[in-house]
Motif scaffolding. Sequence first.
Motif, PDB file in Angstrom:
ATOM      1  N   TRP A  78       0.812  -1.171   0.045  1.00 49.60           N
ATOM      2  CA  TRP A  78      -0.063   0.011   0.038  1.00 49.60           C
ATOM      3  C   TRP A  78       0.871   1.218  -0.163  1.00 49.60           C
ATOM      4  N   ARG A  79       2.121   1.121  -0.129  1.00 48.18           N
ATOM      5  CA  ARG A  79       3.010   2.244  -0.218  1.00 48.18           C
ATOM      6  C   ARG A  79       2.562   3.170  -1.469  1.00 48.18           C
ATOM      7  N   TYR A  80       2.452   4.704  -1.389  1.00 51.03           N
ATOM      8  CA  TYR A  80       2.329   5.528  -2.363  1.00 51.03           C
ATOM      9  C   TYR A  80       3.332   5.381  -3.660  1.00 51.03           C
ATOM     10  N   ARG A  81       2.868   4.885  -4.706  1.00 51.52           N
ATOM     11  CA  ARG A  81       3.524   4.917  -5.916  1.00 51.52           C
ATOM     12  C   ARG A  81       3.036   5.467  -7.284  1.00 51.52           C
ATOM     13  N   PRO A  82       3.428   7.049  -7.128  1.00 53.70           N
ATOM     14  CA  PRO A  82       2.711   7.652  -8.331  1.00 53.70           C
ATOM     15  C   PRO A  82       3.072   7.184  -9.667  1.00 53.70           C
ATOM     16  N   TRP A  83       4.264   6.466  -9.854  1.00 52.98           N
ATOM     17  CA  TRP A  83       4.577   6.096 -11.159  1.00 52.98           C
ATOM     18  C   TRP A  83       4.104   4.755 -11.814  1.00 52.98           C
ATOM     19  N   MET A  84       3.172   4.286 -10.900  1.00 51.55           N
ATOM     20  CA  MET A  84       2.544   2.818 -11.155  1.00 51.55           C
ATOM     21  C   MET A  84       1.892   2.823 -12.188  1.00 51.55           C
ATOM     22  N   ASN A  85       1.162   3.984 -12.659  1.00 50.94           N
ATOM     23  CA  ASN A  85       0.126   4.090 -13.976  1.00 50.94           C
ATOM     24  C   ASN A  85       0.858   5.019 -14.948  1.00 50.94           C
ATOM     25  N   THR A  86       1.993   5.172 -14.948  1.00 50.36           N
ATOM     26  CA  THR A  86       2.979   5.939 -15.809  1.00 50.36           C
ATOM     27  C   THR A  86       3.388   4.826 -16.955  1.00 50.36           C
ATOM     28  N   PRO A  87       2.928   5.019 -18.114  1.00 49.06           N
ATOM     29  CA  PRO A  87       3.478   3.979 -19.304  1.00 49.06           C
ATOM     30  C   PRO A  87       4.543   4.249 -19.549  1.00 49.06           C
ATOM     31  N   ALA A  88       5.456   3.314 -19.923  1.00 49.40           N
ATOM     32  CA  ALA A  88       6.906   3.237 -20.553  1.00 49.40           C
ATOM     33  C   ALA A  88       6.856   2.985 -21.967  1.00 49.40           C
ATOM     34  N   TYR A  89       7.541   3.436 -22.931  1.00 52.36           N
ATOM     35  CA  TYR A  89       7.401   3.140 -24.221  1.00 52.36           C
ATOM     36  C   TYR A  89       8.864   2.713 -24.750  1.00 52.36           C
ATOM     37  N   ALA A  90       9.123   1.886 -25.589  1.00 56.85           N
ATOM     38  CA  ALA A  90      10.572   1.739 -26.323  1.00 56.85           C
ATOM     39  C   ALA A  90      10.302   1.724 -27.705  1.00 56.85           C
ATOM     40  N   GLU A  91      11.136   2.253 -28.504  1.00 59.73           N
ATOM     41  CA  GLU A  91      11.150   2.093 -30.004  1.00 59.73           C
ATOM     42  C   GLU A  91      12.042   0.977 -30.559  1.00 59.73           C
ATOM     43  N   LEU A  92      11.578   0.143 -31.199  1.00 62.29           N
ATOM     44  CA  LEU A  92      12.239  -0.993 -31.802  1.00 62.29           C
ATOM     45  C   LEU A  92      12.537  -0.794 -33.335  1.00 62.29           C
ATOM     46  N   GLN A  93      13.532  -1.057 -33.720  1.00 62.18           N
ATOM     47  CA  GLN A  93      14.114  -0.777 -35.201  1.00 62.18           C
ATOM     48  C   GLN A  93      14.394  -1.821 -35.935  1.00 62.18           C
ATOM     49  N   CYS A  94      13.922  -2.026 -37.035  1.00 63.33           N
ATOM     50  CA  CYS A  94      14.402  -3.279 -37.896  1.00 63.33           C
ATOM     51  C   CYS A  94      14.775  -2.673 -39.235  1.00 63.33           C
ATOM     52  N   ASP A  95      16.067  -3.010 -39.644  1.00 60.26           N
ATOM     53  CA  ASP A  95      16.431  -2.626 -41.045  1.00 60.26           C
ATOM     54  C   ASP A  95      16.278  -3.870 -41.884  1.00 60.26           C
ATOM     55  N   ILE A  96      15.758  -3.389 -43.039  1.00 66.26           N
ATOM     56  CA  ILE A  96      15.389  -4.241 -44.051  1.00 66.26           C
ATOM     57  C   ILE A  96      16.292  -3.996 -45.265  1.00 66.26           C
ATOM     58  N   THR A  97      17.190  -5.155 -45.700  1.00 64.10           N
ATOM     59  CA  THR A  97      18.085  -4.850 -47.007  1.00 64.10           C
ATOM     60  C   THR A  97      17.718  -5.892 -47.875  1.00 64.10           C
ATOM     61  N   PHE A  98      17.379  -5.200 -49.242  1.00 62.77           N
ATOM     62  CA  PHE A  98      16.838  -6.085 -50.288  1.00 62.77           C
ATOM     63  C   PHE A  98      18.160  -6.059 -51.267  1.00 62.77           C
ATOM     64  N   ALA A  99      18.469  -7.334 -51.850  1.00 64.64           N
ATOM     65  CA  ALA A  99      19.418  -7.461 -52.849  1.00 64.64           C
ATOM     66  C   ALA A  99      18.826  -7.715 -54.063  1.00 64.64           C
ATOM     67  N   LEU A 100      19.242  -6.717 -55.037  1.00 63.20           N
ATOM     68  CA  LEU A 100      18.566  -6.855 -56.620  1.00 63.20           C
ATOM     69  C   LEU A 100      19.818  -7.117 -57.524  1.00 63.20           C
ATOM     70  N   ARG A 101      19.408  -8.069 -58.366  1.00 64.68           N
ATOM     71  CA  ARG A 101      20.287  -8.216 -59.656  1.00 64.68           C
ATOM     72  C   ARG A 101      19.518  -8.141 -60.824  1.00 64.68           C
ATOM     73  N   ASN A 102      19.939  -7.310 -61.945  1.00 63.14           N
ATOM     74  CA  ASN A 102      19.310  -7.220 -62.965  1.00 63.14           C
ATOM     75  C   ASN A 102      17.726  -6.602 -62.772  1.00 63.14           C
ATOM     76  N   GLN A 103      17.572  -5.670 -61.653  1.00 70.74           N
ATOM     77  CA  GLN A 103      16.434  -4.847 -61.401  1.00 70.74           C
ATOM     78  C   GLN A 103      15.478  -5.841 -60.946  1.00 70.74           C
ATOM     79  N   ARG A 104      15.606  -6.805 -60.441  1.00 69.38           N
ATOM     80  CA  ARG A 104      14.844  -7.941 -59.719  1.00 69.38           C
ATOM     81  C   ARG A 104      15.253  -8.243 -58.389  1.00 69.38           C
ATOM     82  N   VAL A 105      14.526  -8.447 -57.421  1.00 69.10           N
ATOM     83  CA  VAL A 105      14.666  -8.724 -56.073  1.00 69.10           C
ATOM     84  C   VAL A 105      15.156 -10.084 -56.127  1.00 69.10           C
TER      85      VAL A 105
END
Length: 115
Positions: A78-105
């Motif tokens: 029952w201790r006072y915890r004002p941050w309990m309802n504060t949401p936290a967010y994280a940004e996730l990144q994904c690098d997608i690299t396509f290889a093309l030969r003769n203008q085709r994936v």
Amino acid sequence: MRSLPVLLLPLVLGACAVGPTLSQRLSAYIGRSEGELVSGMGVPVRSYETEGRRFLQFERRTTVAVSQPDPFYGYGYWRYRPWMNTPAYAELQCDITFALRNQRVESFTLNGEGC
């Protein structure tokens, strides 16, 4: 009345189904032209050419909610915890690299924690 569970079974199983993975969605671009790739994915952030191959890199960023640890855990519920309802967010990144030969994936690679 016994037929009701049998009728609900397809609905329950359908609710558990998930869509195709990122790799499955991207594999649809294999064999397509560079124009179709850019049309579907947008303008790449980087490109590089070497030995007759062209590499196009796309960035994908997602924001997810994460739970914050409670620093006073164990000091009383029952201790006072004002941050309990504060949401936290994280940004996730994904690098997608396509290889093309003769203008085709030809292939693609994924790199990052958001893939």
